[in-house]
Write an enzyme that holds these catalytic residues in place. Structure first.
Site, mmCIF file in Angstrom:
data_model
loop_
_atom_site.group_PDB
_atom_site.id
_atom_site.type_symbol
_atom_site.label_atom_id
_atom_site.label_comp_id
_atom_site.label_asym_id
_atom_site.label_seq_id
_atom_site.Cartn_x
_atom_site.Cartn_y
_atom_site.Cartn_z
ATOM 1 N N MET A 1 0.811 -1.209 0.000
ATOM 2 C CA MET A 1 0.000 0.000 0.000
ATOM 3 C C MET A 1 0.846 1.262 0.000
ATOM 4 S SD MET A 1 -3.053 -1.228 0.042
ATOM 5 C CE MET A 1 -4.134 0.087 0.586
ATOM 6 N N ASP A 383 0.937 -2.938 11.284
ATOM 7 C CA ASP A 383 0.571 -2.535 9.928
ATOM 8 C C ASP A 383 0.306 -3.817 9.133
ATOM 9 O OD1 ASP A 383 0.481 -1.551 7.326
ATOM 10 O OD2 ASP A 383 1.897 0.044 7.765
ATOM 11 N N ILE A 384 -0.970 -4.178 8.995
ATOM 12 C CA ILE A 384 -1.368 -5.480 8.462
ATOM 13 C C ILE A 384 -1.756 -5.310 6.991
ATOM 14 C CG2 ILE A 384 -2.897 -7.462 8.813
ATOM 15 C CD1 ILE A 384 -3.372 -6.423 11.671
ATOM 16 N N GLU A 385 -0.893 -5.806 6.100
ATOM 17 C CA GLU A 385 -1.099 -5.588 4.673
ATOM 18 C C GLU A 385 -0.834 -6.863 3.873
ATOM 19 O OE1 GLU A 385 0.297 -1.905 2.946
ATOM 20 O OE2 GLU A 385 1.155 -1.288 4.861
ATOM 21 N N ASN A 386 -1.215 -6.823 2.605
ATOM 22 C CA ASN A 386 -0.872 -7.817 1.596
ATOM 23 C C ASN A 386 -1.538 -9.172 1.891
ATOM 24 O OD1 ASN A 386 0.414 -8.818 -0.743
ATOM 25 N ND2 ASN A 386 2.226 -7.573 -0.318
#
Length: 564
Positions: A1, A383-386
């Site tokens: 992001m 930060d929780i992504e992908n």
């Protein structure tokens, strides 16, 4: 992001050593291989009782149907606050490879060894076999095998569990129980948890673990001398004791009792927490002096990016730089010397992440705790992504469970989760994250959305507000909060200047977003990143400038005006 640094591939050790590596191999002590013999007791639950298995919350029972083999099986009646973890401790031999297998049925069933390997299956409607191997440590003499379900996923079943390998030799002849633990005391509490510690017991062979009881019910287990009991009711008195056990199954007498009354419920715990904390990254992008930025803008907090996995569920800055002693600690020391503070961000868009790589929620909590201990933190950001974290529901749950644990173990710690959004609010996985936070009782303080690379187009102000309002609506419907409470649990983390999708958040737009955030009294305002808070009109998406016309540190100055 977000724009991220290019990561060079890690060179493999064998490539560096060449044929010399083969000559060294003969000098390495390889683990022994287990002989095929099941060393678990009551592996098929055919005795009709649980012993020597024990289950958290007294949620395990022996049933006659459905079974895989024989006439009995284990049923674990999970709840919204307890995964019905059932386990037994056995004596093992050091430096030896064992194979653990078992047949399970139900939604999200896990099989593993405490502190080591595990495996799981999502939702078999019939019995399915799980299998995993692990190697004991050089001095390890016991292992705790477990099976459990997942929060609010319904009863699971397990049968014919096998641990193939040699026994540890300490089992049948050891009949001496450990001494009773002493000095049990409470070290912290919340509306839904109590943290405890005690003095270690002694044993003629060795203590392998401790069990915490509330009355006659076992409510937690630990390998060390501390534990947190979760899933409790607010404003309720509980009395706890602790017993020690050894590898042969001998159990000590109970410790002294301690009575604790949980705090009153508050609906979520985010009230009063306000944070203006733009991201600062020491790994690339010409990192500026944080004290120079603080002096020029008045900002007090920075979100320090990123804590990743350096291997083996071990936290490190960017997965490469040691937690302490390097440029990151120097920056943190400088910020604190100038009267400010930092919140570390775990995860991000890419790299080897702790949430995805740590084998269990307890292992992840332990890794997070190392960072908390290194810096005496007041807050942490996940930060929780992908696809490896955000779009993996089991990893989401692992992260939330770990946050619940560290929050219970560190009274006063604020927990933040940061994730992507659509222009109208959380996506499917964002909604799922919020719902899991409620189901698990994770007590998250701030849900921060990232309104960029989300199709914001030319109306970055309007779409950011719409996304935040969509988040507010989801928090209200999930937690039953009113508008003010929901806003007080919201964070916004934007991207200054040009985003990866060429969305343009100008200083004027960011000022509008800041003013909206203040008028609605949200909890947190951040942006990616201070490194980019410098002008380079026409420069495109860069690591050390915004790609637009602005003054140096202009976005940070605007953010410093956030008061909530």
């Amino acid at each position: 992001m977000r724009t991220t640094p290019h990561r060079r591939p890690v060179r493999r050790l064998l490539a560096l050593l060449g044929s010399g590596a083969l000559a060294l191999a003969g000098a390495i002590a390889l683990p022994g291989t287990a002989q095929a013999a099941n060393i678990l007791g009551n592996a098929g639950f055919e005795s009709g009782s649980l012993s020597p298995w024990s289950c958290t919350g007294n949620l395990g029972s022996v049933v006659s149907s459905p079974v895989h083999g024989g006439t009995k099986a284990l049923a674990g009646a999970v709840t919204s606050g307890d995964i019905a973890k059932c386990g037994q401790t056995v004596a093992v031999q050091p430096n030896t490879t064992y194979t653990l297998s078992g047949w399970v049925r139900g939604s999200y069933v896990y099989l593993g060894v405490d502190g080591g390997a595990s495996t799981w299956t999502s939702s078999p409607s019939a019995y399915s076999q799980l299998s995993v191997s692990f190697t004991t440590g050089a001095s390890q003499t016991s292992a705790t095998i477990y099976v459990h379900g997942w929060y609010a996923q319904g009863t699971y079943y397990a049968d014919d569990i096998s641990l193939d390998g040699p026994g540890g030799g300490g089992g049948g002849s050891d009949t001496q129980a450990p001494t009773a633990p002493t000095g049990l005391t409470s070290t912290g509490k919340s509306s839904s948890s109590v943290s405890l510690k005690w003095n270690a017991s002694s044993d003629n062979v060795g203590v392998t673990g401790y069990d915490v009881y509330s009355g006659a019910s076992k409510v937690a287990s630990a390998s060390g001398t501390s534990a947190t009991v979760s899933g409790l009711s607010a404003s309720t008195s509980y009395t706890f004791t602790v017993k020690a056990r050894d590898a042969a199954g001998n159990v000590s007498g109970a410790s002294n009792a301690v009575t604790v009354t949980t705090d009153a419920g508050s609906g979520g715990g985010g009230g009063g927490f306000k944070q203006a904390a733009p991201y600062l990254y020491e790994g690339w992008g010409d990192p500026p002096s944080p004290t120079t930025v603080m002096s020029a803008t008045g900002v007090k907090w920075f979100t320090m990016a990123f804590v990743l996995d350096s291997g083996g569920c071990t936290p490190a800055w960017d997965g490469q730089r040691a937690l302490t002693g390097g440029v990151d600690q120097s920056a943190i020391n400088a910020v604190r010397s100038a009267g400010g503070d930092i919140v570390p961000s775990f995860g991000g868009w890419q790299g080897s992440k702790l949430g995805a790589n740590c084998s269990s929620a307890s292992a992840l909590a332990g890794a997070i705790q190392k960072v908390i201990d290194a810096y005496g933190l007041k807050a942490i950001d996940m930060d929780i992504e992908n696809t490896d974290e955000f779009e993996n529901e089991a990893v989401q749950a692992k992260i939330l469970t770990a946050l619940k644990t560290v929050k219970a173990n560190n009274p006063g710690l604020k927990t933040i989760v940061t994730f992507g959004t659509s222009t109208t609010g959380p996506t499917y996985y964002g909604n799922r994250l919020i719902e899991q936070a409620k189901s698990l009782g994770a007590d998250i303080d701030v849900f921060t959305i990232m309104p960029f690379d989300f199709g914001g187009g030319s109306d970055m102000y309007g779409n950011t507000v719409n996304a935040a309002e969509g988040l507010k609506a989801k928090l209200k419907s999930t937690f039953g909060w009113d508008d003010a409470t929901a806003y007080s649990h919201i964070g916004i983390s934007g991207m200054n200047g040009l985003s990866d999708q060429q969305e343009n958040t100008t200083p004027q737009i960011w000022t509008q977003i800041r003013d909206w955030a203040n008028s609605h009294h949200i909890a947190r305002l951040a942006f990616w990143s201070v490194n980019r808070d410098r002008p380079c009109p026409g420069g495109g998406v860069a690591e050390n400038c915004s790609g637009i016309s602005q003054t140096t540190w202009q976005f940070t100055s605007i953010t410093a005006g956030f008061t909530g």
